[in-house]
Structures are given as C-alpha cells and as structure tokens.
Design a protein around this motif. Structure first.
Motif, short mmCIF file in Angstrom:
data_model
loop_
_atom_site.label_atom_id
_atom_site.label_comp_id
_atom_site.label_asym_id
_atom_site.label_seq_id
_atom_site.Cartn_x
_atom_site.Cartn_y
_atom_site.Cartn_z
N GLU A 174 0.80 -1.19 0.04
CA GLU A 174 0.08 -0.07 0.02
C GLU A 174 0.80 1.32 -0.04
O GLU A 174 0.33 2.25 -0.46
N THR A 175 2.01 1.25 0.37
CA THR A 175 2.94 2.38 0.51
C THR A 175 3.84 2.39 -0.94
O THR A 175 4.58 3.08 -0.91
N GLY A 176 3.51 1.66 -1.83
CA GLY A 176 4.04 1.67 -3.21
C GLY A 176 5.27 0.88 -3.51
O GLY A 176 5.64 0.37 -4.74
N PHE A 177 5.81 0.01 -2.55
CA PHE A 177 6.72 -0.72 -2.69
C PHE A 177 6.53 -2.14 -3.76
O PHE A 177 5.13 -2.59 -3.60
N VAL A 178 7.35 -2.47 -4.42
CA VAL A 178 6.92 -3.67 -5.28
C VAL A 178 8.03 -4.87 -5.10
O VAL A 178 9.18 -4.57 -4.64
#
Ligand code: ZN
Length: 252
Positions: A174-178
């Motif tokens: 949810e904080t953008g990391f992949v």
C-alpha cells in the motif's frame, strides 16, 4: 493413489519461544502449524528445527528421505552449520525440491543454492496485494488474479537474486513498494521456489491462498522421474556414448 511426497519443514523456531505475539500465533512453532494444514494422504511431513541437535534435525537419514525441503529462518541464519548447508545444496542439485519462505531469503541455504546474497529492502508491516502474474503455472493453480494480506512486512526491490526462470507472483504494498514475491529456479536436478509472504508476527500462514500456494509448490518441486541418470560429477564417457545398436541406427 499417486506417490507420497515426503516433505521436511525446517524452522529456526526461536521467535515462537521468545516473542509473545509470535507464540500466540504459532504456539508449537510455525512449522508445526504448516504441517497441520499441509499434511494429507499425498504429503507426509517431518519437522526439523535449528536446535534439534548439531545437525539441526537434518541428519543424513532425514535428508535422504526428503523429497521437498521447506525452509523458514530469520534471526539465526549464522548458526546453521556450513556442512549441513552443503549437504542441502548437494541434495537439491540431485533432485530434492526446496521451498524457501520469507526471511529465508537471507539463509545460507538459499544463498548457497541460488548463488547470490538475497539482499533486499525491508520495512514496516503494511497491507500487501499478491498478484498472480503467471496463472497457468502449476504453483498458481486455484489462485485468483490477486489476493490481499492485511499485513505483511515490506520486502522491496532490488531483490538480489539470479533472474528467476519463472516468476509466479508479484507483491505490491500500500505504500508503493513492489517485490518479486514468488520465483522459481532449477539447480542441477532440483527445483526451487522462493515465496515472500510469511512474516512471523502476522497471521500470513493462516491465509487460505498462502496455504494453497505452498501446497501447490510442494507438488511442483517434488522430484520427477527423468530419462537421465542423475549425476553429481562430470564423468568421461570416452568416444562412444551410444550403444552399438544405436550406432547401427545412424549408419542405416
Ligand atoms: Zn519478517
């Protein structure tokens, strides 16, 4: 009935003894919990842990009778005996399947088998969506396009692994990391699957899709019959590999 697959689940089994919230989730250890959900007529499971003697429960007898080894470790990777690591590597190269879970990315076994550091970025526990990006892969059987985990520890790229031969899942936080959260390799005759979900303070292993993925991975990684003799050295075969009958075939 198909052949029984003998699985050994190896767990460091330290957090469950020392951290209350982990103990509450997995009172007998996460390996014992995984056994309770993965064992069936087709899959027979043995448990092993770091403190099970000098060989960490992985005696020659256990290793030689293991079709698929599952590995979870975190705080004590350095305590694993190098001789055992080498035995595991050899068994994988001769066909034993290996499923490395979560923080096992930093285990000596994973590093030794795939050949890289397993370095990554990590962070807080946040919501994660696991995307099934390879829906026809056997490990993705029965898994929807994506599923949600209410909390997982952030593991982020760059993940220092050899380029996966197949990637099955992709994690998005949810904080953008992949993160490449489900990756496959072969080494020698052995198949290896790395799966990122499985942090010890959150109930990831209770998730039915996580359980299904691990069940699928066991079947995928189990050794298959080959038309080759499995060898772990490089023998000289002289100047004639085929039989005289086969040579006649070429001459006709
Ligand atoms: Zn973790």
């Amino acid at each position: 009935m198909s052949k029984v697959i003998n699985v050994t689940i190896w767990n460091e089994f330290r957090h469950e003894k020392t951290v209350d919230e982990v103990k509450a989730l997995y009172p007998d250890g996460l390996h014992a919990y995984l056994k309770s959900v993965l064992e069936c007529d087709e899959v027979k499971i043995t448990l092993a842990a770091l403190d099970d003697g000098p060989e960490h429960g992985l005696t020659d007898d256990v290793l030689n009778n293991t079709d698929v080894l599952m590995w979870w470790g975190h705080m004590a990777h350095h305590e694993v005996n190098d001789d055992i690591v080498e035995k595991v590597r050899e068994r994988v190269y001769m066909g034993m399947g290996l499923i490395v879970m979560h923080s096992g990315h930093y285990s000596k076994v994973f590093q030794r088998v795939v050949g890289t550091t397993g370095n990554l970025l990590w962070g807080a526990n946040v919501k994660e969506i696991i995307w099934n990006i390879n829906p026809t892969h056997p490990i993705a059987e029965g898994i929807p396009s994506h599923f949600k985990l209410d909390a997982e520890e952030i593991y982020s790229e760059p993940f220092q692994i050899p380029q996966p031969e197949e990637q099955v899942f992709q994690g998005w936080y949810e904080t953008g990391f992949v993160f490449r959260s489900g990756c496959c390799w072969t080494r020698g005759f052995g198949k290896i699957f790395y799966f990122q979900p499985g942090h010890e303070t959150v109930p990831t292993f209770y998730n039915k899709y996580v359980q299904k993925i691990l069940a699928n991975a066991i079947r995928w990684a189990a050794p298959k019959e080959t038309g080759y003799q499995k060898i772990n050295y490089a023998p000289c075969v002289g100047d004639q590999f085929v039989s005289d009958d086969e040579l006649d075939f070429f001459k006709k």
